[in-house]
Design a protein around this motif. Sequence first.
Motif, PDB file in Angstrom:
ATOM      1  N   ALA A  16       0.844  -1.226  -0.447  1.00 50.25           N
ATOM      2  CA  ALA A  16      -0.240  -0.111   0.364  1.00 50.25           C
ATOM      3  C   ALA A  16       0.691   1.174  -0.005  1.00 50.25           C
ATOM      4  O   ALA A  16       0.178   2.025  -0.512  1.00 50.25           O
ATOM      5  N   LEU A  17       2.076   1.330   0.917  1.00 55.82           N
ATOM      6  CA  LEU A  17       2.829   3.123   0.969  1.00 55.82           C
ATOM      7  C   LEU A  17       3.460   2.371  -0.525  1.00 55.82           C
ATOM      8  O   LEU A  17       4.255   3.923  -1.170  1.00 55.82           O
ATOM      9  N   GLY A  18       4.104   0.829  -0.993  1.00 55.92           N
ATOM     10  CA  GLY A  18       4.890   1.470  -2.628  1.00 55.92           C
ATOM     11  C   GLY A  18       3.730   1.881  -3.875  1.00 55.92           C
ATOM     12  O   GLY A  18       3.476   2.912  -4.056  1.00 55.92           O
ATOM     13  N   LEU A  19       2.815   1.714  -3.271  1.00 54.22           N
ATOM     14  CA  LEU A  19       1.255   2.217  -4.083  1.00 54.22           C
ATOM     15  C   LEU A  19       0.885   3.587  -4.175  1.00 54.22           C
ATOM     16  O   LEU A  19       0.820   4.615  -5.219  1.00 54.22           O
ATOM     17  N   VAL A  20       1.070   4.290  -2.402  1.00 54.32           N
ATOM     18  CA  VAL A  20       0.626   5.318  -2.889  1.00 54.32           C
ATOM     19  C   VAL A  20       2.190   6.654  -2.874  1.00 54.32           C
ATOM     20  O   VAL A  20       1.921   7.626  -3.109  1.00 54.32           O
ATOM     21  N   ARG A  21       3.014   5.449  -3.355  1.00 53.97           N
ATOM     22  CA  ARG A  21       4.366   6.801  -3.810  1.00 53.97           C
ATOM     23  C   ARG A  21       4.853   6.490  -4.471  1.00 53.97           C
ATOM     24  O   ARG A  21       5.418   7.820  -5.322  1.00 53.97           O
ATOM     25  N   THR A  22       4.524   5.782  -5.747  1.00 51.01           N
ATOM     26  CA  THR A  22       4.983   5.554  -6.745  1.00 51.01           C
ATOM     27  C   THR A  22       3.997   6.816  -7.793  1.00 51.01           C
ATOM     28  O   THR A  22       3.386   7.424  -7.732  1.00 51.01           O
ATOM     29  N   ARG A  23       5.177   6.970  -8.982  1.00 53.06           N
ATOM     30  CA  ARG A  23       4.856   7.742  -9.848  1.00 53.06           C
ATOM     31  C   ARG A  23       5.559   7.290 -10.860  1.00 53.06           C
ATOM     32  O   ARG A  23       5.042   8.232 -12.269  1.00 53.06           O
ATOM     33  N   HIS A  24       6.307   6.606 -11.059  1.00 50.95           N
ATOM     34  CA  HIS A  24       7.059   5.936 -12.266  1.00 50.95           C
ATOM     35  C   HIS A  24       6.959   4.990 -13.086  1.00 50.95           C
ATOM     36  O   HIS A  24       6.255   4.544 -14.500  1.00 50.95           O
ATOM     37  N   GLY A  25       5.698   4.134 -11.888  1.00 50.83           N
ATOM     38  CA  GLY A  25       4.721   2.873 -12.306  1.00 50.83           C
ATOM     39  C   GLY A  25       3.930   3.277 -13.256  1.00 50.83           C
ATOM     40  O   GLY A  25       2.891   1.531 -14.271  1.00 50.83           O
ATOM     41  N   VAL A  26       2.901   4.266 -13.693  1.00 54.67           N
ATOM     42  CA  VAL A  26       2.107   4.438 -14.218  1.00 54.67           C
ATOM     43  C   VAL A  26       1.847   5.808 -14.719  1.00 54.67           C
ATOM     44  O   VAL A  26       1.734   6.759 -14.000  1.00 54.67           O
ATOM     45  N   GLY A  27       0.969   6.182 -15.646  1.00 54.29           N
ATOM     46  CA  GLY A  27       0.366   7.850 -15.902  1.00 54.29           C
ATOM     47  C   GLY A  27       1.854   8.248 -16.713  1.00 54.29           C
ATOM     48  O   GLY A  27       2.604   7.268 -17.087  1.00 54.29           O
TER      49      GLY A  27
END
Length: 378
Positions: A239-250
Amino acid sequence: MPADSTPEPGIPGEPGTRGPRHRAQGRRRKPRAKGHRGLLITAWTAAGIVVLGGTGVGYVYFKLNGNIKSVDIDHALGAGRPGKVDNGSENILVLGSDTRSGSNQKLGGGADDGSARSDTAMIVHVYEGRKKAGVVSIPRDTLIDRPECTDSDGTTHDAASGVMFNSAYSTGGAACAVKTVESLTGIRMDHYLEVDFTGFQRLVDELGGVEVTTTKDINDPDSHLNLRAGTHQLTGEQALGLVRTRHGVGDGSDLGRIQLQQAFIKALVEQVKDIGLFTNPKKLYDLADTATNAVTTDSSLGSVDALMSFASGLKDISASKMTMVTMPVQYDPADPNRVLLDEAKAQQVWTALKNDRPIPRAATEGTATGEAKGVITP
């Protein structure tokens, strides 16, 4: 493609004094090198669980009460703040803190330089009647004019022009963050809530994880997240990884990360409301202990009793009653890694909140977006 906007009708706001700076044609924000990362924090998660601690007495009560850290925002800021609005609504500034010290260093990456950062900021507006809420996410990369402010230790920090929004917290902590938001919006923040990396991860784990569905694969080595498209019961670390990710999607921007965070909040709120906590006293205590250790509040919320009262006023707000938008911004033509406030559209948002009215759809139409909307679904 516009940023997230509310489906509810609203009233048009007053135009800003300056027009928006327009995004350069054909530009896209480029993924930044590994650096400061954000952290999701939501008032309902911490305060909604803290209220359960009130079922304990004696040692349990004093243990939970002693866990809570608070900051005297009113004393630090003194006079000169926007006036309180007497219309039954409340505004809460909700921040995520990612100091690199202690256990946060392992979760956040990077060196322990002794400083604290806040890469996630949300204004939570609780409407009169406490049946619905509006949430406005403030991108950390927004270039702003930061006002002079005095931190909770009494140190005064000079004003600065053209700096990133999240520099307010790293410069002067909670008090300067509140002062900056009030200067930006003209709205008084009635309360302040903050959670750190470790507290967020432990909270999700104590809840037994959070179920989300991803419509696309997400693979971001920087945030240690690798999810195939499908339904997942996320652990605290995931969950922490999901709300921190910026390079994995979009498009690799902070705006895309905000869209993921907003979708995750709604899943989290529903899970908190659906868990039968009162049937398991140990789980009840563990959750309350974790939540009270995770939060820093303004001094008016710095006790179990105060948090209980505050949280009880939020219990009827479900995910379907939450309108979530991103503060209207445009990409900076001079730097694709920064965004600029769209003042005319932002003024519509602030006017709506001041008047306790729905945020108008027009306020977010045509603004910058991170292109990650719909990647996380209920």
